[in-house]
Each structure stands twice: as C-alpha cells, then as structure tokens.
Design a protein around this motif. Structure first.
Motif, short mmCIF file in Angstrom:
data_model
loop_
_atom_site.label_atom_id
_atom_site.label_comp_id
_atom_site.label_asym_id
_atom_site.label_seq_id
_atom_site.Cartn_x
_atom_site.Cartn_y
_atom_site.Cartn_z
N VAL A 97 0.85 -1.20 0.00
CA VAL A 97 0.00 0.00 0.00
C VAL A 97 0.88 1.25 0.00
O VAL A 97 0.70 2.15 -0.82
N ASP A 98 1.87 1.27 0.91
CA ASP A 98 2.75 2.44 1.03
C ASP A 98 3.51 2.71 -0.25
O ASP A 98 3.82 3.86 -0.58
N ALA A 99 3.81 1.65 -1.00
CA ALA A 99 4.56 1.80 -2.26
C ALA A 99 3.65 2.19 -3.42
O ALA A 99 4.12 2.47 -4.52
N GLY A 100 2.34 2.20 -3.17
CA GLY A 100 1.40 2.62 -4.21
C GLY A 100 0.93 1.54 -5.17
O GLY A 100 0.25 1.82 -6.14
N HIS A 101 1.28 0.28 -4.89
CA HIS A 101 0.85 -0.82 -5.77
C HIS A 101 -0.65 -1.11 -5.64
O HIS A 101 -1.30 -1.49 -6.61
N VAL A 102 -1.16 -0.95 -4.41
CA VAL A 102 -2.55 -1.31 -4.12
C VAL A 102 -3.15 -0.34 -3.10
O VAL A 102 -2.42 0.28 -2.33
N PRO A 103 -4.49 -0.22 -3.10
CA PRO A 103 -5.14 0.57 -2.05
C PRO A 103 -5.27 -0.29 -0.78
O PRO A 103 -5.08 -1.51 -0.84
N ALA A 104 -5.62 0.34 0.33
CA ALA A 104 -5.74 -0.37 1.60
C ALA A 104 -6.72 -1.54 1.55
O ALA A 104 -6.52 -2.55 2.22
N GLU A 105 -7.77 -1.43 0.73
CA GLU A 105 -8.77 -2.52 0.66
C GLU A 105 -8.14 -3.84 0.22
O GLU A 105 -8.64 -4.91 0.53
#
Length: 144
Positions: A30-38
């Motif tokens: 998430v922090d790296a921007g690959h995926v959202p928190a969901e």
C-alpha cells in the motif's frame, strides 16, 4: 516502479501470527502505491479461505481473485521473520506479499518458488544483512 525495492523489504520482522504478518506485507504494498488499503483486507480474506503457506519456510500472501481490479501495479514485499510465524501449523521465515496485474502473478510465483526451493538460495535470503543484498538475490534468481 520496480517490483521489489528497499522500501518493501523488512529483514528482522516480528509478528504474533500470520494475520499480523500479512498486514505488514500488505502495508508495504500500500505504502509503495501498488494497491489501495482494501487490497490488504482481501489478503486477509484469502488467508482465511486457505493458507498461503507454500512450503520450505515460505508463505506468499496475496489477495482474492475479486481483488484483482484493485491492483494498480505489480509489486512484492519481502519480510524475513527470524523466529518464524505460524501459518496454519507451518512455520514461515520468509513472507512475500504479492500484488500482480493480470497473469503476472503466475510468473512471479513460479520464479520465487524455484528460487527458494534451492536450499542455498533460501539460506542466503534469510541471512541477508542488507535490503540491497536481499534484492540482488531475488533479481538474480528471477532473471530481472
């Protein structure tokens, strides 16, 4: 954005259980921007359905199939748990969080499985002293 980078590697991780380990692996994605928190919730959901422990001390948590549209880019996080984490009765020392676009996860899964099936490579990974050293082993093993 590279699949694996220093920001997505934790060498001396500690977790109470597999769900905490999965949250840690997911948070890095998430922090790296690959995926959202969901997506992390879908990783937990996937683990509840069946364990993502692969064998030989490796677990590769990833989201459920319906989480695929959430993935923005392919990435993996790598966490070393020196004391191990219980994954449904099996002990994982290497936890790799995975988010992959399309069918890329199959390539990554097979490359990683081959890499860690070599006892020497698995030991080198677990004994990495720096994030760069660990990434180099993966890049070499995955033909990056």
């Amino acid at each position: 954005m590279s699949i694996l980078s220093k920001e997505k590697v934790v060498l001396n991780a500690k977790a109470q259980d597999r769900f905490e380990a999965i949250l840690m692996a997911g948070r890095l994605l998430v922090d790296a921007g690959h995926v959202p928190a969901e997506y992390v919730e879908k990783m937990i959901e996937r683990e509840q359905v069946s364990s993502t422990y692969i064998g030989g001390g490796l677990a590769m948590p990833h989201g459920t199939n319906d989480a695929k549209p959430l993935i923005r880019s392919t990435g993996m996080s790598v966490l070393i748990f020196p004391e191990g984490v219980d994954f449904g009765g099996e002990k994982a020392n290497l936890v790799i969080g995975l988010a992959a676009v399309g069918e890329e996860h199959l390539d990554i899964l097979s490359n990683v499985a081959v890499l860690v099936s070599e006892e020497d490579d698995m030991q080198r990974i677990l004994q990495s002293s720096t994030e760069e050293e660990l990434i180099a082993i993966f890049e070499e093993g995955m033909g990056e």
